[in-house]
Design a protein around this motif. Structure first.
Motif, PDB file in Angstrom:
ATOM      1  N   TRP A  36       0.819  -1.219   0.000  1.00 23.25           N
ATOM      2  CA  TRP A  36       0.000   0.000   0.000  1.00 23.25           C
ATOM      3  C   TRP A  36       0.850   1.266   0.000  1.00 23.25           C
ATOM      4  O   TRP A  36       0.297   2.368  -0.028  1.00 23.25           O
ATOM      5  CB  TRP A  36      -0.889   0.036   1.239  1.00 23.25           C
ATOM      6  N   TYR A 189      -8.975  -0.672   9.344  1.00 31.33           N
ATOM      7  CA  TYR A 189      -9.956  -1.701   8.991  1.00 31.33           C
ATOM      8  C   TYR A 189     -10.894  -1.216   7.891  1.00 31.33           C
ATOM      9  O   TYR A 189     -11.174  -1.941   6.928  1.00 31.33           O
ATOM     10  CB  TYR A 189     -10.763  -2.121  10.225  1.00 31.33           C
ATOM     11  N   TRP A 192      -9.021  -1.200   4.639  1.00 33.65           N
ATOM     12  CA  TRP A 192      -8.795  -2.565   4.185  1.00 33.65           C
ATOM     13  C   TRP A 192     -10.040  -3.130   3.509  1.00 33.65           C
ATOM     14  O   TRP A 192      -9.961  -3.738   2.429  1.00 33.65           O
ATOM     15  CB  TRP A 192      -8.375  -3.450   5.365  1.00 33.65           C
ATOM     16  N   ARG A 196     -10.209  -4.148  -0.405  1.00 35.72           N
ATOM     17  CA  ARG A 196     -10.615  -5.506  -0.785  1.00 35.72           C
ATOM     18  C   ARG A 196     -11.815  -5.464  -1.719  1.00 35.72           C
ATOM     19  O   ARG A 196     -11.888  -6.237  -2.689  1.00 35.72           O
ATOM     20  CB  ARG A 196     -10.934  -6.335   0.464  1.00 35.72           C
TER      21      ARG A 196
END
Length: 257
Positions: A36, A189, A192, A196
């Motif tokens: 990232w 989170y 992420w 995804r």
């Protein structure tokens, strides 16, 4: 901070600030591990406790895999150094971060990435499709901001804040992704899950087959479960984040210095 990662605070640094520094430095290493990072560019900022707003962020010129807790710079809301450092802030780096920290009370951490999947979806006219497991969790959580060039124009800030509104996530059109949250774990989170969602969307679209739609009821249910899942304190998002930091520490413990 898990016991595995704690280390004594150096002279002149409070235990609270040192814990935040170690956690944030570990996060930069985590971003590098996940792919990232973006050379020396992009940013993660974190507000320190205290009456006067001060923030930790990455020093301009270091790659994420190099950053240590002691090298993080401390800045004010305008990105100016408030402590001596051999490093400086990226002048383009804190424009949006400072504005979000200033106007969103619970935005203690702000993250920005140019991942390939996130930037690719940001270039799609339709943006993020709601039709996968991860995207369904983000129903009503993602805003969009039109591309106005490299983010150095202060006049863009009010428009960016309007685009963000009350959303924890922002897709910067033709650019990348942004996340904020009350803690580093929360912001990570959320980012992420969004990344995804972008990865799965691009993989599904690459088949050339039509996407199977997620029903509105299923999306509402997924979003509610996700909101309940990311709980204050030691929710599963915190447990996942700490597990990842332990993984980083096993491979490269030098960030905690």
């Amino acid at each position: 901070m898990t016991a595995t990662l704690t280390s004594p605070a150096p002279v002149g640094c409070s235990p609270e600030e040192w814990s935040a520094r170690v956690e944030l430095a570990g996060t930069f290493r985590l971003f590098a591990m996940l792919g990232w990072d973006e050379m020396i560019f992009n940013h993660i900022s974190f507000r320190l406790p205290g009456e006067t707003p001060t923030y930790l962020m990455n020093p301009f010129g270091l790659m994420y895999e190099e950053i240590t807790a002691s090298q993080l710079i401390k800045v004010d809301l305008d990105g100016n150094l408030v402590e001596d450092s051999p490093y400086a802030a990226n002048p383009a780096g804190f424009l949006f971060h400072g504005a979000i920290h200033r106007t969103v009370p619970h935005a203690h951490c702000v993250m920005h990435t140019h991942t390939t999947a996130g930037s690719a979806v940001a270039c799609l006219d339709e943006g993020l499709s709601p039709d996968n497991f991860y995207a369904a969790q983000l129903r009503n959580s993602v805003g969009y901001h039109e591309f106005e060039g490299i983010t150095v124009n202060e006049g863009e800030v009010p428009r960016m804040l309007a685009s963000l509104n009350d959303k924890p996530l922002l897709i910067l059109r033709n650019h990348g992704l942004l996340s904020h949250g009350p803690s580093i774990a929360h912001a990570f989170y959320r980012l992420w899950v969004l990344d995804r969602a972008c990865q799965v969307q691009l993989a599904a679209q690459s088949t050339g087959q039509p996407l199977r739609s997620v029903t509105d009821a299923a999306a509402r249910s997924s979003a509610q479960v996700a909101a309940d899942f990311v709980a204050p304190g030691r929710g599963p998002e915190r447990l996942m984040f700490e597990a990842l930091l332990r993984k980083v520490h096993r491979h490269d413990p030098g960030f905690a210095s």
